[in-house]
Write an enzyme that holds these catalytic residues in place. Structure first.
Site, mmCIF file in Angstrom:
data_model
loop_
_atom_site.group_PDB
_atom_site.id
_atom_site.type_symbol
_atom_site.label_atom_id
_atom_site.label_comp_id
_atom_site.label_asym_id
_atom_site.label_seq_id
_atom_site.Cartn_x
_atom_site.Cartn_y
_atom_site.Cartn_z
ATOM 1 N N GLU A 33 62.476 -71.345 -46.499
ATOM 2 C CA GLU A 33 62.975 -71.525 -48.414
ATOM 3 C C GLU A 33 63.276 -72.224 -48.966
ATOM 4 O O GLU A 33 63.570 -73.465 -47.874
ATOM 5 C CB GLU A 33 63.653 -70.805 -47.660
ATOM 6 N N CYS A 71 58.987 -51.195 -48.534
ATOM 7 C CA CYS A 71 59.091 -50.187 -49.591
ATOM 8 C C CYS A 71 58.281 -51.097 -50.919
ATOM 9 O O CYS A 71 58.468 -51.048 -52.020
ATOM 10 C CB CYS A 71 59.439 -49.180 -49.665
ATOM 11 N N CYS A 120 67.820 -50.045 -46.314
ATOM 12 C CA CYS A 120 67.248 -49.361 -47.396
ATOM 13 C C CYS A 120 67.519 -47.798 -47.708
ATOM 14 O O CYS A 120 67.147 -46.679 -47.096
ATOM 15 C CB CYS A 120 65.735 -49.756 -47.165
ATOM 16 N N CYS A 157 63.095 -45.985 -48.576
ATOM 17 C CA CYS A 157 62.698 -45.265 -47.555
ATOM 18 C C CYS A 157 63.027 -45.556 -45.640
ATOM 19 O O CYS A 157 62.253 -44.391 -45.462
ATOM 20 C CB CYS A 157 61.606 -45.961 -46.898
ATOM 21 N N ASP A 190 63.699 -67.910 -41.515
ATOM 22 C CA ASP A 190 65.077 -67.834 -41.866
ATOM 23 C C ASP A 190 65.604 -68.316 -41.341
ATOM 24 O O ASP A 190 66.114 -67.755 -39.743
ATOM 25 C CB ASP A 190 64.465 -65.557 -41.639
ATOM 26 N N CYS A 213 63.228 -55.355 -49.272
ATOM 27 C CA CYS A 213 62.790 -54.076 -48.409
ATOM 28 C C CYS A 213 61.504 -55.021 -47.989
ATOM 29 O O CYS A 213 60.268 -54.615 -49.068
ATOM 30 C CB CYS A 213 62.823 -52.765 -49.050
ATOM 31 N N ASP A 217 68.219 -61.314 -40.782
ATOM 32 C CA ASP A 217 66.978 -62.152 -41.010
ATOM 33 C C ASP A 217 66.240 -61.129 -40.481
ATOM 34 O O ASP A 217 65.447 -62.341 -41.121
ATOM 35 C CB ASP A 217 67.444 -63.101 -39.562
#
Length: 280
Positions: free
Chosen positions: A120, A176, A192, A195, A24, A173, A202
């Site tokens: 990416e 989950c 999140c 969860c 990332d 997330c 990042d």
């Protein structure tokens, strides 16, 4: 006299061929890498251009005070202008060399260790339109990092996986699989609601990118386990969160709704044909 030779290069096996890493890229931290084993690494941004801005301002002022070239009047630059311009170009050249050296060391280290590298598909040209971040984004060299990773992975016998441009790596997330509809850039910690996972933004995106390497096997695109129940995505989670206003220059046709002949031809040519044409 100059000549060229072709040398056969043998494949260099990576240290961990079965491990995938997700990278990332960012401005504050150049790269956050998370592999499939759960290890997280952070590469700080050297910011070579920021360190040379003071020297560039001084050399640029010296150039502006000299008599430079003028093509309209046929004026040649003075010797003092050429000397000052050479000093300024030397600073730019040094910054470019430092950036190239740092990027080569980073990409070489990554491609020599991991068998799969997930990056990416960033719209760098669109990101440079941001006036506040354009200088730091250009100094980081996002496009150059991806270009070097592409050919170095082929040279080492590993593969590169490019995530979709609209893949919500930061909004998803990694625990989950829940996806947030909006996540502003100033929020650097991902919390999140499903969860209760609290993780760096990042690092969460890097985990999701690393999970894309196993998407062909597990059928999932997040770092959560395959047995985890699927969480529905809110509307607009995998799309742009900011609506872009259509500019007047982009509208096809003249005022009043009339379109020129060449515009109608282009519009007809670009439109996909739903059924095959029949010639009578």
């Amino acid at each position: 006299m100059s000549f060229q030779t072709e040398v056969r290069r043998d494949l260099v096996r990576v240290a961990r061929p079965g491990v995938a890493v997700g990278i990332d890229l960012g401005v504050k931290t150049l790269a956050v890498m998370a592999d499939s084993t759960g290890e997280i690494r952070e590469i700080p941004n050297p910011r070579h251009l920021d360190g040379a801005l003071k020297q560039l301002r001084r050399t640029s002022r010296a150039v502006s005070r000299r008599r430079g070239p003028d093509r309209r009047r046929g004026q040649k630059p003075s010797r003092r202008w050429e000397k000052a311009n050479t000093a300024r170009n030397r600073v730019h050249h040094r910054v470019a060399n430092l950036r190239e050296d740092a990027l080569h060391k980073l990409t070489t280290k990554v491609t020599a260790e991991y068998g799969t590298v997930v990056v990416e598909d960033l719209n760098v040209a669109g990101m440079l339109r941001n006036q506040r971040l354009a200088r730091r984004i250009a100094d980081a060299g996002f496009g150059e990092i991806r270009r070097q990773l592409a050919y170095k992975t082929r040279r080492n016998g590993c593969r590169t996986v490019a995530a979709d441009r609209w893949f919500p790596s930061s909004k998803t997330c990694s625990g989950c699989g829940a996806v947030k509809a909006k996540l502003p850039l100033h929020i650097r910690t991902y919390a999140c609601d499903g969860c209760g996972l609290v993780i760096d933004r990042d690092a969460n995106a890097a985990h999701n990118l690393a999970a894309l390497a196993a998407a062909a096997v597990t059928g999932t695109g997040v770092a959560a386990d395959q047995d985890t129940p699927k969480v529905s995505k809110p509307r607009g989670a995998d799309q742009k969160t900011r609506t872009t206003r259509r500019s007047r220059k982009a509208t096809a046709g003249r005022a009043g709704g009339a379109a020129l002949p060449h515009q109608r031809q282009t519009e007809t040519r670009d439109r996909p044909q739903a059924e095959a044409l029949t010639l009578w």
